[in-house]
Design a protein around this motif. Structure first.
Motif, mmCIF file in Angstrom:
data_model
loop_
_atom_site.group_PDB
_atom_site.id
_atom_site.type_symbol
_atom_site.label_atom_id
_atom_site.label_comp_id
_atom_site.label_asym_id
_atom_site.label_seq_id
_atom_site.Cartn_x
_atom_site.Cartn_y
_atom_site.Cartn_z
ATOM 1 N N CYS A 30 50.596 37.875 46.091
ATOM 2 C CA CYS A 30 49.847 38.307 47.257
ATOM 3 C C CYS A 30 50.780 39.828 47.643
ATOM 4 C CB CYS A 30 49.955 37.336 48.342
ATOM 5 S SG CYS A 30 48.930 35.809 47.973
ATOM 6 N N ALA A 31 50.418 40.762 47.604
ATOM 7 C CA ALA A 31 51.056 41.848 47.900
ATOM 8 C C ALA A 31 50.052 43.084 47.845
ATOM 9 C CB ALA A 31 52.226 42.218 46.728
ATOM 10 N N TYR A 32 48.900 42.919 48.052
ATOM 11 C CA TYR A 32 47.813 43.975 48.284
ATOM 12 C C TYR A 32 47.053 43.904 49.529
ATOM 13 C CZ TYR A 32 48.630 43.481 43.074
ATOM 14 O OH TYR A 32 49.056 43.251 42.044
ATOM 15 N N THR A 33 46.977 45.234 49.995
ATOM 16 C CA THR A 33 46.279 45.571 51.231
ATOM 17 C C THR A 33 44.781 45.797 51.035
ATOM 18 O OG1 THR A 33 46.949 47.929 50.867
ATOM 19 C CG2 THR A 33 48.331 46.614 52.000
ATOM 20 N N SER A 34 44.156 45.817 50.104
ATOM 21 C CA SER A 34 42.816 45.957 49.821
ATOM 22 C C SER A 34 42.483 45.489 48.587
ATOM 23 C CB SER A 34 42.223 47.341 49.835
ATOM 24 O OG SER A 34 42.823 47.917 48.948
ATOM 25 N N LEU A 35 41.100 45.012 48.197
ATOM 26 C CA LEU A 35 40.554 44.532 47.202
ATOM 27 C C LEU A 35 40.330 45.418 46.018
ATOM 28 C CD1 LEU A 35 37.455 42.277 48.291
ATOM 29 C CD2 LEU A 35 39.713 41.268 47.083
ATOM 30 N N ALA A 36 40.189 46.766 46.452
ATOM 31 C CA ALA A 36 40.241 47.866 45.369
ATOM 32 C C ALA A 36 41.539 47.865 44.812
ATOM 33 C CB ALA A 36 39.703 49.305 46.167
ATOM 34 N N GLN A 37 42.681 47.916 45.619
ATOM 35 C CA GLN A 37 43.941 47.929 45.068
ATOM 36 C C GLN A 37 44.402 46.900 44.265
ATOM 37 O OE1 GLN A 37 47.078 47.105 47.962
ATOM 38 N NE2 GLN A 37 48.650 48.493 46.978
ATOM 39 N N CYS A 38 43.797 45.726 44.477
ATOM 40 C CA CYS A 38 44.021 44.476 43.891
ATOM 41 C C CYS A 38 43.447 44.632 42.347
ATOM 42 C CB CYS A 38 43.763 43.150 44.602
ATOM 43 S SG CYS A 38 43.800 41.808 43.643
ATOM 44 N N ASN A 39 42.111 45.145 42.339
ATOM 45 C CA ASN A 39 41.248 45.176 41.138
ATOM 46 C C ASN A 39 41.982 46.132 40.272
ATOM 47 O OD1 ASN A 39 39.160 43.527 42.012
ATOM 48 N ND2 ASN A 39 38.165 44.917 43.200
ATOM 49 N N MET A 40 42.453 47.140 40.549
ATOM 50 C CA MET A 40 43.147 48.313 39.632
ATOM 51 C C MET A 40 44.289 47.523 38.908
ATOM 52 S SD MET A 40 41.622 51.127 39.637
ATOM 53 C CE MET A 40 42.926 52.163 38.896
ATOM 54 N N SER A 41 44.926 46.674 39.739
ATOM 55 C CA SER A 41 46.240 45.984 39.103
ATOM 56 C C SER A 41 45.880 44.825 38.176
ATOM 57 C CB SER A 41 46.986 45.375 40.207
ATOM 58 O OG SER A 41 48.168 44.320 39.652
ATOM 59 N N ALA A 42 44.611 44.247 38.439
ATOM 60 C CA ALA A 42 43.911 43.031 37.739
ATOM 61 C C ALA A 42 43.206 43.680 36.475
ATOM 62 C CB ALA A 42 43.004 42.219 38.659
ATOM 63 N N SER A 43 42.916 44.926 36.245
ATOM 64 C CA SER A 43 42.000 45.372 35.278
ATOM 65 C C SER A 43 43.020 45.230 33.963
ATOM 66 C CB SER A 43 41.948 47.006 35.548
ATOM 67 O OG SER A 43 41.164 47.477 34.508
ATOM 68 N N GLY A 44 42.120 44.694 33.071
ATOM 69 C CA GLY A 44 42.800 44.437 31.556
ATOM 70 C C GLY A 44 43.561 43.283 31.556
ATOM 71 N N ARG A 45 43.643 42.406 32.630
ATOM 72 C CA ARG A 45 44.482 41.226 32.472
ATOM 73 C C ARG A 45 43.604 39.896 32.810
ATOM 74 N NH1 ARG A 45 49.081 42.486 36.999
ATOM 75 N NH2 ARG A 45 49.915 40.391 36.304
ATOM 76 N N ALA A 46 44.151 38.720 32.423
ATOM 77 C CA ALA A 46 43.702 37.539 32.813
ATOM 78 C C ALA A 46 43.916 37.272 34.255
ATOM 79 C CB ALA A 46 44.038 36.389 31.927
ATOM 80 N N ALA A 47 42.910 37.870 35.238
ATOM 81 C CA ALA A 47 43.458 37.759 36.506
ATOM 82 C C ALA A 47 41.993 38.017 37.402
ATOM 83 C CB ALA A 47 44.558 38.813 36.921
ATOM 84 N N GLN A 48 42.174 37.611 38.731
ATOM 85 C CA GLN A 48 41.198 37.866 39.669
ATOM 86 C C GLN A 48 41.694 38.141 41.056
ATOM 87 O OE1 GLN A 48 38.355 34.698 39.777
ATOM 88 N NE2 GLN A 48 39.714 33.286 40.694
ATOM 89 N N CYS A 49 40.949 38.939 41.701
ATOM 90 C CA CYS A 49 41.430 39.046 43.084
ATOM 91 C C CYS A 49 40.849 37.814 44.166
ATOM 92 C CB CYS A 49 41.027 40.448 43.548
ATOM 93 S SG CYS A 49 41.993 41.782 42.479
ATOM 94 N N MET A 50 41.480 37.887 45.280
ATOM 95 C CA MET A 50 40.760 36.790 46.213
ATOM 96 C C MET A 50 41.521 37.119 47.570
ATOM 97 S SD MET A 50 42.736 33.246 45.242
ATOM 98 C CE MET A 50 42.522 32.705 46.602
ATOM 99 N N VAL A 51 40.770 36.964 48.588
ATOM 100 C CA VAL A 51 41.109 37.125 49.759
ATOM 101 C C VAL A 51 42.044 35.897 50.210
ATOM 102 C CG1 VAL A 51 40.446 37.044 52.296
ATOM 103 C CG2 VAL A 51 38.831 37.977 50.420
ATOM 104 N N ASN A 52 43.507 36.409 50.868
ATOM 105 C CA ASN A 52 44.429 35.507 51.076
ATOM 106 C C ASN A 52 43.760 34.701 52.204
ATOM 107 O OD1 ASN A 52 46.683 34.289 51.923
ATOM 108 N ND2 ASN A 52 47.923 36.078 52.100
ATOM 109 N N PRO A 53 43.752 33.234 52.056
ATOM 110 C CA PRO A 53 43.440 32.324 53.218
ATOM 111 C C PRO A 53 44.481 32.248 54.271
ATOM 112 C CG PRO A 53 44.068 31.310 51.191
ATOM 113 C CD PRO A 53 44.009 32.470 50.825
ATOM 114 N N TYR A 54 45.534 32.484 53.925
ATOM 115 C CA TYR A 54 46.674 32.308 54.907
ATOM 116 C C TYR A 54 47.003 33.813 55.473
ATOM 117 C CZ TYR A 54 46.992 27.830 52.941
ATOM 118 O OH TYR A 54 46.584 26.578 52.350
#
Length: 90
Positions: free
Chosen positions: A46-70
């Motif tokens: 959890c170190a992202y300020t937007s979904l777009a920023q997170c999606n760039m980091s997740a690109s090409g990896r076995a990962a997915q972005c989600m909204v922080n519930p906390y």
């Protein structure tokens, strides 16, 4: 004798069980990246300020972005109390 055998079996079972890793969410960031390392092994970053920023980091990896519930949100003063001044009575 049965009680001793049961106690040994219980202790052996508890000591061989894998320890659970704590999943932590940083309440300072609104978006988390869930990274998969295996079939049931994953962790959150959890170190992202937007979904777009997170999606760039997740690109090409076995990962997915989600909204922080906390996510705690921005700390702001309630309306009407931000510029409130007190007058001193003489």
């Amino acid at each position: 004798m049965r009680i001793l055998a049961l106690a040994i079996l219980t202790i052996a079972t508890a000591s061989t069980a894998p320890s659970a890793r704590a999943q932590t969410y940083d309440p300072a960031y609104p978006v988390c990246l869930q990274i998969y390392q295996g079939w049931n092994d994953y962790y959150f970053e959890c170190a992202y300020t937007s979904l777009a920023q997170c999606n760039m980091s997740a690109s090409g990896r076995a990962a997915q972005c989600m909204v922080n519930p906390y996510y705690a949100g921005h700390k702001t003063a309630p309306p009407g109390q931000r510029y409130r001044r007190h007058r001193r009575v003489h």
